[in-house]
Design a protein around this motif. Structure first.
Motif, PDB file in Angstrom:
ATOM      1  N   GLN A   6       0.838  -1.188   0.000  1.00 13.78           N
ATOM      2  CA  GLN A   6       0.000   0.000   0.000  1.00 13.78           C
ATOM      3  C   GLN A   6       0.872   1.237   0.000  1.00 13.78           C
ATOM      4  O   GLN A   6       1.898   1.291   0.697  1.00 13.78           O
ATOM      5  N   ILE A   7       0.446   2.228  -0.736  1.00 15.29           N
ATOM      6  CA  ILE A   7       1.099   3.527  -0.729  1.00 15.29           C
ATOM      7  C   ILE A   7       0.061   4.632  -0.691  1.00 15.29           C
ATOM      8  O   ILE A   7      -1.043   4.460  -1.216  1.00 15.29           O
ATOM      9  N   PRO A   8       0.376   5.737  -0.033  1.00 17.60           N
ATOM     10  CA  PRO A   8       1.587   5.951   0.764  1.00 17.60           C
ATOM     11  C   PRO A   8       1.479   5.273   2.127  1.00 17.60           C
ATOM     12  O   PRO A   8       0.437   4.750   2.485  1.00 17.60           O
ATOM     13  N   GLN A   9       2.570   5.294   2.873  1.00 17.09           N
ATOM     14  CA  GLN A   9       2.556   4.722   4.218  1.00 17.09           C
ATOM     15  C   GLN A   9       1.842   5.684   5.173  1.00 17.09           C
ATOM     16  O   GLN A   9       1.119   5.266   6.073  1.00 17.09           O
ATOM     17  N   TYR A  10       2.084   6.968   4.967  1.00 17.49           N
ATOM     18  CA  TYR A  10       1.455   8.008   5.789  1.00 17.49           C
ATOM     19  C   TYR A  10       0.921   9.107   4.871  1.00 17.49           C
ATOM     20  O   TYR A  10       1.474   9.352   3.805  1.00 17.49           O
ATOM     21  N   GLN A  11      -0.135   9.772   5.316  1.00 16.30           N
ATOM     22  CA  GLN A  11      -0.669  10.912   4.586  1.00 16.30           C
ATOM     23  C   GLN A  11      -1.263  11.889   5.596  1.00 16.30           C
ATOM     24  O   GLN A  11      -2.126  11.510   6.401  1.00 16.30           O
ATOM     25  N   THR A  21      -5.499   6.237  -1.178  1.00 17.55           N
ATOM     26  CA  THR A  21      -4.538   5.191  -0.874  1.00 17.55           C
ATOM     27  C   THR A  21      -4.641   4.109  -1.936  1.00 17.55           C
ATOM     28  O   THR A  21      -5.738   3.804  -2.417  1.00 17.55           O
ATOM     29  N   THR A  86      -6.087   4.240  10.116  1.00 16.39           N
ATOM     30  CA  THR A  86      -5.270   3.510   9.151  1.00 16.39           C
ATOM     31  C   THR A  86      -6.188   2.694   8.264  1.00 16.39           C
ATOM     32  O   THR A  86      -7.065   1.977   8.758  1.00 16.39           O
ATOM     33  N   THR A 102      -2.238   2.420   5.158  1.00 16.89           N
ATOM     34  CA  THR A 102      -1.939   3.848   5.018  1.00 16.89           C
ATOM     35  C   THR A 102      -2.551   4.574   6.192  1.00 16.89           C
ATOM     36  O   THR A 102      -3.764   4.484   6.427  1.00 16.89           O
TER      37      THR A 102
END
Lengths: 108, 113
Positions: A6-11, A21, A86, A102
Motif C-alpha cells: 500500500q502507498i503511501p505509508q502516511y498521509q 490510498t 489507518t 496507510t
C-alpha cells in the motif's frame, strides 16, 4: 510469496482535502476488501470488491478495483477529522492477507 | 446483538510462559480467525477455525495453537512466549469458511517481559 503493498505509508491532509490510498499486488487478486482502523481500535470492514474494473461508492468514499485485478484504490473526498485512522486493503484467499496500511491524519 | 468479544483486554506475561486468549464470535457467525498485529503493522493471519477444525494457517510456528468449541467460541494458545510475541491479538468472526466479511473484536494486548 505474494505481497500486497500500500502507498503511501502516511498521509497528512488539511480537513477538506481529498485523500487516496493505493493497494498493489504482484499477481492477480481474486477479490479485495478494505478496512479502517481508528487509533487504538480494531479493523472495521468497509467493502469488498470482486469484479474487474468495479467501482463502489459509500458517501464520500470511492473504491476501485483495477481492470487487471492487480490494484485497488480508496479515495476520500473532502476529508473530515472523523476519517483519521489507518486504512488497510485485504486480499481474500480463504484467509485474509492485509496490506501494509496507510495512516491518515487530518488536521482541522 | 453482541458483537465479537475477547478476553482478557490486557495481559502481561514473562518469557517462557504460556498464555490463553479467548474469543466469542458475533451472534450467527460460525467461523473464527485469529490475527497478530504488532505496533504500527497490519494484522497478520494466524489461523482460522470452522466446524471446530483448523482450516487455514498462516506463517506462525507450532507454539501457536487454537481450539474452537461447539458454541463457535475459540481460544488461542501460545506456548514458550518470546519477547517478539508482544502484540495486539485480534479475533475476527465471519459466516462460512473462508475470508468473508470479517467482524473484529477489540483485541487482547499481550506484553511479554
Amino acid at each position: 510469496g505474494q505481497q500486497v503493498m500500500q502507498i503511501p505509508q502516511y498521509q497528512h491532509v488539511q480537513e477538506g482535502e481529498d485523500f487516496t490510498t493505493y493497494c498493489n499486488s504482484s499477481t492477480t487478486l481474486s477479490n479485495i476488501q478494505w478496512y479502517k482502523q481508528r487509533p487504538g481500535g480494531h479493523p472495521v470492514f468497509l467493502i469488498q470488491l470482486v469484479k474487474s474494473g468495479e467501482v463502489k461508492k459509500q458517501k464520500r468514499l470511492t473504491f476501485q478495483f483495477g481492470e487487471a485485478k492487480k490494484n485497488s484504490s480508496l479515495h476520500i473526498t473532502a476529508t473530515q477529522t472523523t476519517d483519521v485512522g489507518t486504512y488497510f486493503c485485504g486480499w481474500n484467499t480463504d484467509k485474509l492477507i492485509f496490506g501494509t496500511g496507510t495512516r491518515l491524519q487530518v488536521f482541522p | 446483538d453482541a458483537g465479537v468479544t475477547q478476553s482478557p483486554t490486557h495481559l502481561i506475561k514473562t518469557r517462557g510462559q504460556q498464555v490463553t486468549l479467548r474469543c466469542s464470535p458475533k451472534s450467527g457467525h460460525d467461523t473464527v480467525s485469529w490475527y497478530q498485529q504488532a505496533l504500527g503493522q497490519g494484522p497478520q493471519f494466524i489461523f482460522q477455525y470452522y466446524e471446530e477444525e483448523e482450516r487455514q494457517r498462516g506463517n506462525f510456528p507450532d507454539r501457536f495453537s487454537g481450539h474452537q468449541f461447539p458454541n463457535y467460541s475459540s481460544e488461542l494458545n501460545v506456548n514458550a512466549l518470546l519477547l517478539g510475541d508482544s502484540a495486539l491479538y485480534l479475533c475476527a468472526s465471519s459466516l462460512g469458511q473462508g475470508a468473508n466479511e470479517q467482524y473484529f473484536g477489540p483485541g487482547t494486548r499481550l506484553t511479554v517481559t
